[in-house]
Design a protein around this motif. Structure first.
Motif, short mmCIF file in Angstrom:
data_model
loop_
_atom_site.label_atom_id
_atom_site.label_comp_id
_atom_site.label_asym_id
_atom_site.label_seq_id
_atom_site.Cartn_x
_atom_site.Cartn_y
_atom_site.Cartn_z
N UNK A 46 0.83 -1.21 0.00
CA UNK A 46 0.00 0.00 0.00
C UNK A 46 0.87 1.25 0.00
N UNK A 47 1.94 1.24 0.78
CA UNK A 47 2.85 2.40 0.82
C UNK A 47 3.51 2.60 -0.54
N UNK A 48 3.93 1.52 -1.18
CA UNK A 48 4.58 1.62 -2.49
C UNK A 48 3.63 2.20 -3.54
N UNK A 49 2.37 1.82 -3.45
CA UNK A 49 1.37 2.29 -4.41
C UNK A 49 1.04 3.76 -4.19
N UNK A 50 0.92 4.17 -2.94
CA UNK A 50 0.46 5.53 -2.63
C UNK A 50 1.59 6.55 -2.52
N UNK A 51 2.82 6.08 -2.26
CA UNK A 51 3.88 7.04 -1.91
C UNK A 51 5.13 6.90 -2.77
N UNK A 52 4.98 6.40 -3.99
CA UNK A 52 6.15 6.19 -4.86
C UNK A 52 6.91 7.48 -5.10
N UNK A 53 6.21 8.60 -5.22
CA UNK A 53 6.86 9.89 -5.51
C UNK A 53 6.71 10.90 -4.38
N UNK A 54 6.45 10.39 -3.17
CA UNK A 54 6.24 11.28 -2.03
C UNK A 54 7.55 11.50 -1.28
N UNK A 55 7.90 12.77 -1.10
CA UNK A 55 9.09 13.14 -0.34
C UNK A 55 8.66 13.79 0.98
N UNK A 56 9.33 13.42 2.05
CA UNK A 56 9.00 13.97 3.36
C UNK A 56 10.27 14.51 4.00
N UNK A 57 10.10 15.42 4.95
CA UNK A 57 11.25 15.99 5.64
C UNK A 57 11.98 14.93 6.45
N UNK A 58 13.28 15.09 6.54
CA UNK A 58 14.11 14.06 7.17
C UNK A 58 13.73 13.84 8.63
N UNK A 59 13.35 14.90 9.35
CA UNK A 59 13.00 14.70 10.76
C UNK A 59 11.74 13.87 10.93
N UNK A 60 10.87 13.87 9.89
CA UNK A 60 9.68 13.01 9.92
C UNK A 60 10.11 11.55 9.81
N UNK A 61 11.03 11.27 8.87
CA UNK A 61 11.55 9.92 8.67
C UNK A 61 12.25 9.42 9.94
N UNK A 62 13.10 10.27 10.51
CA UNK A 62 13.87 9.87 11.69
C UNK A 62 12.96 9.58 12.88
N UNK A 63 11.95 10.44 13.08
CA UNK A 63 11.04 10.23 14.21
C UNK A 63 10.18 8.99 14.00
N UNK A 64 9.70 8.76 12.78
CA UNK A 64 8.91 7.56 12.49
C UNK A 64 9.73 6.31 12.75
N UNK A 65 11.02 6.34 12.36
CA UNK A 65 11.89 5.19 12.60
C UNK A 65 12.14 4.96 14.07
N UNK A 66 12.35 6.05 14.83
CA UNK A 66 12.61 5.94 16.26
C UNK A 66 11.38 5.43 17.01
N UNK A 67 10.19 5.93 16.65
CA UNK A 67 8.96 5.53 17.32
C UNK A 67 8.67 4.05 17.10
#
Length: 335
Positions: free
Chosen positions: A212-233
């Motif tokens: 589902x993520x691959x289908x919906x977010x193939x071209x979606x870019x997010x801020x690095x602090x969002x990625x880091x926090x999602x990974x930490x959580x």
């Protein structure tokens, strides 16, 4: 007290007033833009204070809020306090009530000190209470944000912590409800893009909804602090590693950030199948499926092997994999 990496990342993330305002507006006020980010002001996060007992002994209660802001809107000002929670706390309503009370008590104590210094009492009642009749204090609103994967099964209000009470007793009981955001199951429509994508990532990682993520977010870019926090959580080492490998980039592709995690999951599934040979760390899922089919044919135990695939599918389902991935890797159609 030493702060964990998650504490630091979450505090830094919510320091952004636009994110902070959207969080409270969405959860507390149904998305109405009543708290304006440009009018938020920093406030002292130290809510510690001493409580005097009947024996005139001071009991010091130490408390530092995760994040606190003042907002001057329709009222003189109100205080909004954010409490980050990565684990279930079975005394949380009492804890929130005590922290709110400390905030109120500190404001009253400040007024008492000023009144005593200026000797502005109109009568004996004001002198004994330390506060003047017309004085008012400011409301405190605490929001607990729970990041855990397990459903929150703890109390949500003070009454939930009490023993069973008869109806006549409940009527006179002073309850205290807390504001709780459970990210794993939240259906709130956040307007801030960073907050919305953080919640999206956390939920899809917990549910292992890779396809589902691959289908919906193939071209979606997010801020690095969002990625880091999602990974930490989500305690996702692959996503954290990806963010650390791209220190110079401000925005990261969401699907690329989860690619290493996806590969780990696929490898875990292949290990479940039991068809990987020594030295085949990069065995493709498609090859693993073909080997499993060949193994079934050679052994001539179609029924038994079908049951084996069903068992693998059931294990994957129990682990939280989404249906599309299970069907793709096992060939078992789920309904």
């Amino acid at each position: 007290m030493r702060m964990s990496n998650l504490d630091i990342l979450s505090r830094d993330f919510w320091k952004d007033n636009k994110r902070f305002a959207d969080l409270f507006n969405t959860v507390l006020y149904e998305g109405k833009q009543v708290i304006l980010p440009e009018k938020l002001m920093e406030a002292d996060s130290n809510l510690s204070g001493s409580i005097q007992t009947k024996k005139k002994e001071d009991v010091f209660v130490e408390r530092r809020a995760d994040l606190i802001r003042k907002f001057a809107g329709d009222s003189e000002y109100a205080i909004f306090l954010l409490e980050n929670q990565s684990h279930i706390h079975y005394g949380m309503p009492l804890r929130v009530m005590m922290y709110d009370a400390l905030g109120y008590r500190e404001e009253c104590a400040k007024k008492k000190r000023e009144n005593k210094k200026n000797a502005v009492y109109a009568n004996r009642d004001e002198f004994l209470s330390g506060m003047r009749k017309e004085e008012r204090i400011h409301p405190v609103f605490t929001l607990v944000v729970y990041y855990g994967e397990k459903p929150w099964d703890g109390p949500r209000r003070l009454k939930d912590m009490m023993v069973d009470m008869p109806k006549w007793m409940e009527k006179s009981f002073s309850d205290y409800s807390m504001n709780l955001l459970e990210i794993r199951s939240s259906e709130h429509a956040f307007q801030n893009e960073d907050v919305s994508r953080l919640v999206y990532m956390i939920q899809h990682i917990y549910r292992k909804q890779i396809e589902e993520m691959k289908k919906e977010c193939a071209d979606v870019y997010v801020k690095k602090d969002v990625i880091k926090l999602a990974g930490a959580i989500t305690e996702n080492e692959e996503i954290i590693k990806f963010a650390e490998e791209h220190k110079e980039e401000e925005a990261l592709n969401m699907c690329e950030a989860t690619k290493q995690w996806e590969e780990k999951i696929r490898n875990d599934v292949i290990n479940m199948m039991g068809v990987r040979k020594e030295g085949e760390e990069n065995l493709a899922p498609e090859e693993a499926i073909e080997r499993l089919k060949l193994k079934e044919k050679i052994e001539g135990e179609a029924k038994g092997k079908a049951e084996e695939k069903i068992e693998i599918a059931e294990k994957m389902k129990a682990e939280g994999f989404d249906n599309a991935l299970i069907e793709k890797l096992t060939g078992i159609l789920l309904h």
